[in-house]
Design an enzyme around this catalytic site. Structure first.
Site, mmCIF file in Angstrom:
data_model
loop_
_atom_site.group_PDB
_atom_site.id
_atom_site.type_symbol
_atom_site.label_atom_id
_atom_site.label_comp_id
_atom_site.label_asym_id
_atom_site.label_seq_id
_atom_site.Cartn_x
_atom_site.Cartn_y
_atom_site.Cartn_z
ATOM 1 N N SER A 1 -12.677 -22.633 24.651
ATOM 2 C CA SER A 1 -13.713 -23.592 23.719
ATOM 3 C C SER A 1 -13.065 -24.457 23.080
ATOM 4 C CB SER A 1 -14.503 -22.545 23.116
ATOM 5 O OG SER A 1 -13.903 -21.944 22.245
ATOM 6 N N CYS A 2 -13.429 -25.658 23.249
ATOM 7 C CA CYS A 2 -12.636 -26.805 22.387
ATOM 8 C C CYS A 2 -12.817 -26.671 21.062
ATOM 9 C CB CYS A 2 -12.922 -28.256 22.843
ATOM 10 S SG CYS A 2 -14.625 -28.087 23.963
ATOM 11 N N VAL A 3 -12.157 -27.683 20.255
ATOM 12 C CA VAL A 3 -12.546 -27.599 18.789
ATOM 13 C C VAL A 3 -13.631 -28.390 18.146
ATOM 14 C CG1 VAL A 3 -10.229 -26.774 17.931
ATOM 15 C CG2 VAL A 3 -10.425 -29.006 18.922
ATOM 16 N N THR B 1 -13.993 -22.090 16.221
ATOM 17 C CA THR B 1 -13.179 -21.905 17.404
ATOM 18 C C THR B 1 -11.856 -21.305 17.451
ATOM 19 O OG1 THR B 1 -12.648 -24.163 17.089
ATOM 20 C CG2 THR B 1 -14.351 -23.993 18.701
#
Ligand SMILES: Cc1cc2nc3c(=O)[nH]c(=O)nc-3n(C[C@H](O)[C@H](O)[C@H](O)COP(=O)(O)OP(=O)(O)OC[C@H]3O[C@@H](n4cnc5c(N)ncnc54)[C@H](O)[C@@H]3O)c2cc1C
Lengths: 105, 412
Positions: free
Chosen positions: A103-105, B199
């Site tokens: 999952s990207c930031v 994240t």
């Protein structure tokens, strides 16, 4: 690095349980991983998703997002959630023998 | 005379104009900057507007005042980029502008229409965003009389710009309602498509504990399918639902519509960009910076600032036919407001997640990383001044380098 016994096969996985050696993947292994993910049987609709993931990963080098599955793969999101409940891309990628989606930031 | 054209005069475009004007010869290069909006917003300030901590005036300046006089500044919407012909078509006067080098800095925007039922008649009635000046101001009005009920914050899809802002919002809401003496009548819920509060693992652990401590509920793995504004609930694709009286939404973030019209974007209209040189993957004479890229780092002003240093160097190299420097490492640096006058600071890049330590100088700091402190809160407030007077001008910030430093950090 870990190993996972799936039916008559033993495959290499990372600590996250995702396969690390794509050459070891086959359809029987996919069925076994699916059971671990609480999916009793892989139907043609499941395979459609799995194969799209594999093809797209090969071309793009990254796991497609839900948005891309819909836009490019023509896979309806609601349908996707029915096939692979809770975190469909994470599950489908694991069954497809691909790395865990970042999952990207 | 050659032409360098910068699309977008937000954080990234403005910093680039200020850097390049000092480096390029005015005899050889004409720098043109194009933007559709005369106002420059300090977007990090939008977070504080709903809680009446900042007003519109404090976050708005005239764009032109930050663009160097030697640049040609055009106020117009860009219609499209014809990358094969090296031409930008603008709406005002239907003019064509040729370029030798193009820098895309058109940022990202929210698109509520992407979620069924979100952009309907309840938008700005009991559904608000705070990623636009309008949304933030209207939400402030609403909050003035909101004294009981369910406040739900929902992130529709990732990536979003400033990924910590939604968490900061609920922390500040907790503080706001506590000060008003109505906190016990308000149910605060943070609903995210992620499997955790954030994240990055270590940061997520710290922030989850904080949410818990502040009695803020968290719903994870919630992928929104629609907003049912009659029943006042949000519904996920796997048919879970969360009820709200006030829905604060972070709608889908997408690149500018000009990227779509030019066929230069990915599924979310972000431009595929080389992660360490910032050159576009498709066209050698196009460079991309800031929120407009598809890079796997935060979409943040600090990122634009770090990228600008490296991009300036690479533009000069490109002009001189030298190999581009593969230097950008995904460095990002964000303050996180945690309410009650305190805050966190995190510093990370593509490979190293935020860890505890001191910043920017080892041992003396004075800022603490991944740890709550009053000073970090003051740092965040001071940042508005740094933004207007230091960052936009492309001036260096003492002790802070474009690539991430591991000095003073506790890395395992
Ligand atoms: C609520 C909130 C809180 C934030 N908090 C922080 C924070 O604490 N720290 C931090 O570092 N960052 C924060 N950010 C993020 C930061 O504001 C952005 O990452 C930064 O502004 C990105 O700069 P940019 O130049 O890429 O995009 P922008 O600054 O958004 O600029 C894009 C520009 O392009 C123009 N444009 C777009 N399309 C066109 C077109 N077709 N024609 C002409 N012009 C066009 C726009 O008008 C705009 O001026 C926050 C953002 C928000 C919304």
């Amino acid at each position: 690095m870990a190993e996972l016994k799936l039916g008559k096969y033993t495959v290499e996985t990372g600590e996250d349980g995702y396969m690390t050696n794509p050459d070891q993947w086959n359809k029987e292994i996919a069925e076994e991983i699916a059971k671990q993910e609480n999916i009793k049987e892989l139907t043609p609709d499941h395979w459609n998703v799995i194969e799209f993931l594999q093809k797209d990963y090969k071309e793009k080098g990254s796991i497609p997002t839900i948005r891309r599955l819909k836009k490019v793969g023509g896979i309806d999101t609601k349908e996707l959630y029915k096939l692979f409940p809770e975190g469909p891309v994470k599950k489908a990628a694991r069954i497809a023998g691909l790395p865990k989606p970042k999952s990207c930031v | 005379m050659k032409n360098l054209v910068i699309l977008g005069a937000g954080t990234a475009g403005t910093v680039m104009a200020n850097h390049l004007v000092k480096k390029l010869s005015v005899k050889e290069w004409q720098i043109t900057v194009i933007d559709q909006d005369p106002r420059h917003f300090y977007q990090p300030g939008f977070l504080f507007i709903p809680f009446d901590m900042y007003n519109e005036k404090q976050v708005t300046r005239e764009k032109a005042s930050f663009i160097p006089k030697k640049c040609n500044f055009i106020l117009s919407e860009v219609d499209n980029i014809d990358a094969e012909k090296n031409v930008v078509n603008i709406k005002s006067g239907k003019k064509k502008i040729n370029y030798d080098i193009l820098i895309i800095a058109t940022g990202s925007r929210i698109v509520p229409e992407e979620v069924e039922g979100l952009a309907g008649s309840s938008y700005y009635k009991n559904i608000f965003d705070f990623y636009t000046i309008d949304g933030a101001v209207k939400l402030r009005q609403f909050l003035q009389t909101f004294t009981k009920g369910k406040l739900v914050l929902n992130i529709a899809e990732i990536p979003i710009k400033c990924p910590v802002a939604p968490l900061e919002f609920v922390f500040l809401a907790d503080w706001f309602f506590t000060k008003k003496g109505v906190r016990e009548n308000i149910d605060l819920t943070f609903v995210t498509p992620l499997s955790d509060a954030f994240t990055k693992e270590k940061t997520a652990a710290v922030l989850s504990t904080l949410l818990n401590h502040k009695n803020i509920n968290i719903v994870t793995d919630f992928s929104i399918s629609k907003v049912d504004s009659d029943e006042k609930q949000i519904v996920s694709f796997d048919e879970k639902n969360v009820e709200y009286d006030l829905l604060v939404t972070i709608p889908t973030n997408m690149g500018s519509s000009v990227i779509e019209r030019s066929g230069l974007g990915d599924d979310l209209e972000f431009v595929p960009t080389h992660r360490s040189t910032l050159q576009s993957k498709e066209h050698d004479n196009i460079f991309v910076i800031g929120d407009a890229t598809d890079l796997p780092t935060s979409k943040a002003g600090s990122v634009a600032h770090f990228e600008a240093e490296i991009l300036t160097e690479n533009i000069l190299r490109y002009i001189n036919n030298l190999e581009l420097k593969e230097e950008y490492d995904g460095h990002a640096n964000c303050f996180i407001e945690s309410g009650f006058g305190k805050g966190f600071l995190i510093d990370f890049n593509y490979d190293v997640e935020p860890v505890p330590g001191k910043f920017p100088f080892p041992v003396i700091g004075p800022m603490s990383l991944l740890k709550e402190s009053k000073l970090n809160h003051w740092g965040k407030l001071a940042f508005r001044w740094i933004y207007w007077y230091v960052m936009l001008k492309g001036l260096p910030i003492p002790g802070i380098t474009a690539t991430m430093s591991t000095k003073g950090k506790q890395i395992d």
